[in-house]
Design an enzyme around this catalytic site. Sequence first.
Site, PDB file in Angstrom:
ATOM      1  N   HIS A 165      28.580  32.886  70.625  1.00 30.14           N
ATOM      2  CA  HIS A 165      29.207  33.587  69.494  1.00 30.14           C
ATOM      3  C   HIS A 165      28.237  34.010  68.412  1.00 30.14           C
ATOM      4  O   HIS A 165      28.664  34.502  67.366  1.00 30.14           O
ATOM      5  CB  HIS A 165      30.274  32.712  68.844  1.00 30.14           C
ATOM      6  CG  HIS A 165      31.457  32.450  69.704  1.00 30.14           C
ATOM      7  ND1 HIS A 165      32.570  33.266  69.731  1.00 30.14           N
ATOM      8  CD2 HIS A 165      31.705  31.466  70.592  1.00 30.14           C
ATOM      9  CE1 HIS A 165      33.454  32.782  70.575  1.00 30.14           C
ATOM     10  NE2 HIS A 165      32.950  31.682  71.121  1.00 30.14           N
ATOM     11  N   LYS A 179      35.954  37.404  54.505  1.00 22.66           N
ATOM     12  CA  LYS A 179      35.309  36.717  55.626  1.00 22.66           C
ATOM     13  C   LYS A 179      34.388  35.668  55.031  1.00 22.66           C
ATOM     14  O   LYS A 179      34.189  35.630  53.819  1.00 22.66           O
ATOM     15  CB  LYS A 179      34.505  37.711  56.475  1.00 22.66           C
ATOM     16  CG  LYS A 179      33.608  38.639  55.637  1.00 22.66           C
ATOM     17  CD  LYS A 179      32.865  39.651  56.498  1.00 22.66           C
ATOM     18  CE  LYS A 179      33.654  40.882  56.857  1.00 22.66           C
ATOM     19  NZ  LYS A 179      34.072  40.955  58.247  1.00 22.66           N
ATOM     20  N   ARG A 180      33.819  34.789  55.877  1.00 23.97           N
ATOM     21  CA  ARG A 180      32.840  33.835  55.364  1.00 23.97           C
ATOM     22  C   ARG A 180      31.755  34.591  54.603  1.00 23.97           C
ATOM     23  O   ARG A 180      31.385  35.706  54.957  1.00 23.97           O
ATOM     24  CB  ARG A 180      32.211  33.044  56.514  1.00 23.97           C
ATOM     25  CG  ARG A 180      33.112  31.996  57.123  1.00 23.97           C
ATOM     26  CD  ARG A 180      33.475  30.902  56.133  1.00 23.97           C
ATOM     27  NE  ARG A 180      32.356  30.030  55.867  1.00 23.97           N
ATOM     28  CZ  ARG A 180      32.318  28.722  56.121  1.00 23.97           C
ATOM     29  NH1 ARG A 180      33.366  28.121  56.649  1.00 23.97           N
ATOM     30  NH2 ARG A 180      31.264  28.004  55.840  1.00 23.97           N
ATOM     31  N   LYS A 228      26.418  39.356  56.522  1.00 24.27           N
ATOM     32  CA  LYS A 228      27.669  40.118  56.402  1.00 24.27           C
ATOM     33  C   LYS A 228      27.621  41.077  55.202  1.00 24.27           C
ATOM     34  O   LYS A 228      28.466  41.944  55.052  1.00 24.27           O
ATOM     35  CB  LYS A 228      28.860  39.172  56.277  1.00 24.27           C
ATOM     36  CG  LYS A 228      29.102  38.328  57.545  1.00 24.27           C
ATOM     37  CD  LYS A 228      30.256  37.346  57.351  1.00 24.27           C
ATOM     38  CE  LYS A 228      30.413  36.355  58.480  1.00 24.27           C
ATOM     39  NZ  LYS A 228      31.094  36.907  59.674  1.00 24.27           N
ATOM     40  N   THR A 240      36.419  39.877  64.072  1.00 21.15           N
ATOM     41  CA  THR A 240      37.795  40.018  64.542  1.00 21.15           C
ATOM     42  C   THR A 240      38.696  40.507  63.413  1.00 21.15           C
ATOM     43  O   THR A 240      39.746  41.092  63.677  1.00 21.15           O
ATOM     44  CB  THR A 240      38.336  38.684  65.101  1.00 21.15           C
ATOM     45  OG1 THR A 240      37.931  37.613  64.255  1.00 21.15           O
ATOM     46  CG2 THR A 240      37.830  38.453  66.513  1.00 21.15           C
ATOM     47  N   LYS A 255      42.022  43.230  63.013  1.00 21.96           N
ATOM     48  CA  LYS A 255      43.283  42.963  62.311  1.00 21.96           C
ATOM     49  C   LYS A 255      43.577  44.083  61.317  1.00 21.96           C
ATOM     50  O   LYS A 255      44.707  44.567  61.210  1.00 21.96           O
ATOM     51  CB  LYS A 255      43.216  41.601  61.606  1.00 21.96           C
ATOM     52  CG  LYS A 255      43.116  40.442  62.599  1.00 21.96           C
ATOM     53  CD  LYS A 255      42.634  39.134  61.978  1.00 21.96           C
ATOM     54  CE  LYS A 255      42.211  38.165  63.091  1.00 21.96           C
ATOM     55  NZ  LYS A 255      41.454  36.998  62.605  1.00 21.96           N
TER      56      LYS A 255
HETATM   57  C1  26V Z   1      27.699  26.843  63.829  1.00 20.78           C
HETATM   58  C2  26V Z   1      27.670  25.620  63.217  1.00 20.78           C
HETATM   59  C3  26V Z   1      26.392  24.927  63.135  1.00 20.78           C
HETATM   60  C4  26V Z   1      26.359  23.702  62.303  1.00 20.78           C
HETATM   61  C5  26V Z   1      27.635  23.003  62.019  1.00 20.78           C
HETATM   62  C6  26V Z   1      28.901  23.782  62.036  1.00 20.78           C
HETATM   63  C7  26V Z   1      28.866  25.067  62.730  1.00 20.78           C
HETATM   64  C8  26V Z   1      30.044  25.777  62.901  1.00 20.78           C
HETATM   65  C9  26V Z   1      30.036  27.000  63.532  1.00 20.78           C
HETATM   66  C10 26V Z   1      28.866  27.551  63.976  1.00 20.78           C
HETATM   67  C11 26V Z   1      28.802  28.854  64.688  1.00 20.78           C
HETATM   68  C12 26V Z   1      29.565  29.914  64.104  1.00 20.78           C
HETATM   69  C13 26V Z   1      29.614  31.022  65.078  1.00 20.78           C
HETATM   70  C14 26V Z   1      30.741  31.949  64.795  1.00 20.78           C
HETATM   71  O1  26V Z   1      31.714  31.633  64.141  1.00 20.78           O
HETATM   72  N1  26V Z   1      30.617  33.130  65.300  1.00 20.78           N
HETATM   73  C15 26V Z   1      31.599  34.163  65.109  1.00 20.78           C
HETATM   74  O2  26V Z   1      32.432  34.173  66.258  1.00 20.78           O
HETATM   75  C16 26V Z   1      33.442  35.142  66.171  1.00 20.78           C
HETATM   76  C17 26V Z   1      34.314  35.002  67.384  1.00 20.78           C
HETATM   77  O3  26V Z   1      33.613  35.344  68.523  1.00 20.78           O
HETATM   78  C18 26V Z   1      32.841  36.528  66.045  1.00 20.78           C
HETATM   79  O4  26V Z   1      33.870  37.455  65.877  1.00 20.78           O
HETATM   80  C19 26V Z   1      31.891  36.603  64.856  1.00 20.78           C
HETATM   81  O5  26V Z   1      31.231  37.854  64.847  1.00 20.78           O
HETATM   82  C20 26V Z   1      30.883  35.491  64.937  1.00 20.78           C
HETATM   83  O6  26V Z   1      30.089  35.447  63.763  1.00 20.78           O
END
Ligand code: 26V
Length: 816
Positions: free
Chosen positions: A362, A554-555, A560, A662, A666
Amino acid sequence: MSQEPLVRDAEVADFRAAVLAKLTYAVGKDPDHAFDHDWFEAIALAARDHMVEHWMDHTRQIYRKGQKRVYYLSLEFLIGRLLYDSLSNLGLLDIAREALTDLGVDLERIRLLEPDAALGNGGLGRLAACFMESMSTLGVAAHGYGIRYEHGLFRQAIVDGWQQEQTENWLNFGNPWEFERPEVIYPISFGGHVETVTDSEGQQKQVWWPSETVRAIAYDTPVVGWRGSSVNTLRLWRARAIEDLHLERFNAGDHLGAVAEVARAESISRVLYPADSTEAGQELRLRQEYFFVSASLHDLLRRHLNGNDSLLNLADKAAIQLNDTHPSIAVAELMRQLVDEYGLAWDTAWEITVNTLAYTNHTLLPEALETWPVGLMERMLPRHMQIIYLINAYHIDSLRAKGQHDVDVLRAVSLIEEDNGRRVRMGNLAFLGSHSVNGVSGLHTQLMRSTVFSELHKLYPDRINNKTNGITFRRWLYQSNSELTAMLVDKLGPELLDNPEGLLKNLEPFAEQPEFRRAFAAQRLNSKKALARIIHERVGVTVNPEAMFDVQVKRIHEYKRQLLNLMHTVALYQAIRAEPETDWVPRVKIFAGKAAASYHQAKLIIKLANDIARVVNNDPTVRGLLKVVFLPNYNVSLAESIIPAADLSEQISTAGYEASGTSNMKFGLNGALTIGTLDGANVEMCDFLGKENMFIFGMTAAQVEERKHAGGFSAYGDVAASHRLNDVLQAIRGGVFSPDDPSRYAGLIDSLTSYDRFLLCADFDAYWDAQRKVEDTWHDADKWWRMAVLNTARMGWFSSDRTIREYAQDIWQALE
Ligand code: 26V
């Protein structure tokens, strides 16, 4: 849905009786003295009963048919509220509303009492929730596996413009949707050492003697598909200590020590990791990952053996999807269970593992690719570390045997990173241990092949594949925008609800009808009025619902580029002040999103948004032509209010960085127009909507890459070439928006000009020009609303039902 009036009356009466019975016997309240929350619980329990009936039928059917099962392993499920989701999918929404009106209870009001289940950070977690709903809708026999965090994602408060994190307590009033399964319990071990022993037949075996064991207890939530068709299970694990109290210690007078071990064990499911892609995890994070993976694998192997004689056919009967690398320790754990616990030969176990597992990536951000220090792994999971070394050794040996001796290639594909302290690369582990590795949009998948996984891709050219993300239309259209849904059903027929992928495009001709365009615009205005009320309630700002609602939610992350949007906001502010007489389009810039607690730059961007809002909103020369709003505590429920009310959707990440996005889908589905870069799934949206129906600007991923190689992150050239950009940066840097602390943004702006990693300055002028096109289009109302209708009409392909069908066909072989 037309229905015999008598049948309907009976259903309403039944539901009313069911709610009253729940209120009395399950909640223990008399209707005359019940609080709203009591009603919420009674309604939820009544709805749950309906699900349970379908659930049991469905589960029995799967057993009987021996249907292949899909296991979705995810550390995050960003679910939101479930009341409308359940009622709507069960076809009970209107019935419930009517039944409750008879009781003098307003369902709309009750619905707001349900806390969001916020067991996720952002896109990845929400995708898991959309996928669960689509898998039920399509009749895929799916189980979601994750952690039942006691505290979900933190609540964001804005205090004096700064983000403050507060503990989230979604379970405070209990959770009516879940079933605790105290009998479904697995011991999960950590630490200790591994011993080589020789068994009675002279075979050497590795025996793991762990130093610590906790228990995983299951909690099940039924997930109902559209029209109640099938109901799957989301099984979340809670950590409990083996003993509730260390009695020996307690009796010896060590009262705190007696509970410390309990606290250590139970901390595993205490709280969701609130970081997104900015921070490597810590020890507790690895404990969480292993805890839920081990419990889930034990559970699914046991289920397999209930209906099968051996594990040899596991891959025919089960598919395990890893949502990012977070569950990737599954590769080593499945090997461990198959080899050590079930006595399978290594090669057999490896074949089963690879054929059963599949991995979704992701993000390509280097700082987000998980790696764990070898030392930590050896201490916490000594047997797994051995297994990982073995997998690595077999892998590297097989490459050498094929004549591959290039050290750079061998170093790139190794599971162990050597140059940065020795670390285990979880992405490479997931890649090697899976038969499928997928990206989440066309561009992202292409970049996986050409960047992070380029060497592995050469070795396994068929492994990487694309599955462009989707969203569930049930939540993101039918529930969140019931008015627009009713209009669509009115024009396209009720069949639309069952087949929006096929039928939405029939809306296209209506884009040419002035009357329909007017109705479409009038509906949008209703949603905007509702959002304007929320804005006023939450931040005390009055906005004009007739103004263009320009939204970025968004985050908060540098890639971004919320800062680019803020820079445009400042440029617009300066332009309006310079030429107050011009025919400006009234705009409301709406921002929302959380920053990881330790991500200082992101938190500063939130503060800047609030600083700019204060200055702009109180400047009389602007005359309300521009308003800026930062809505606190963005979550699924707030998204459901914001998205239907947006005119303009901001999807402006640096090309090559947003894996898919995503929210872009929406917004498009609800008829907002997108201003965006050619990044993530914006590219596919452009293919389906037509370039002329979006506002695309900025550098392409290839151009970004080129500039990176040319070493071009300095923005001095861009600033020198653009007066407008220079004026914006000067104003922010000079304290125009922070008179209380004029140098607050000096560091931010200085680093932006000297090292513009995400190319905000490089894209600034193109973004400004695209925003002018947005305004020209807004002035031409016919054109705007034609485009808006076409956006809705052409978004059918972005249904998560389509995505899941692709996973089921290409990766899982799980469609009946
Ligand atoms: C990484 C970490 C690392 C340390 C601790 C917690 C944590 C939590 C999440 C992540 C990875 C985040 C990756 C993510 O959310 N990617 C998003 O995934 C979406 C669904 O596929 C996509 O639409 C977004 O573009 C993408 O940023």
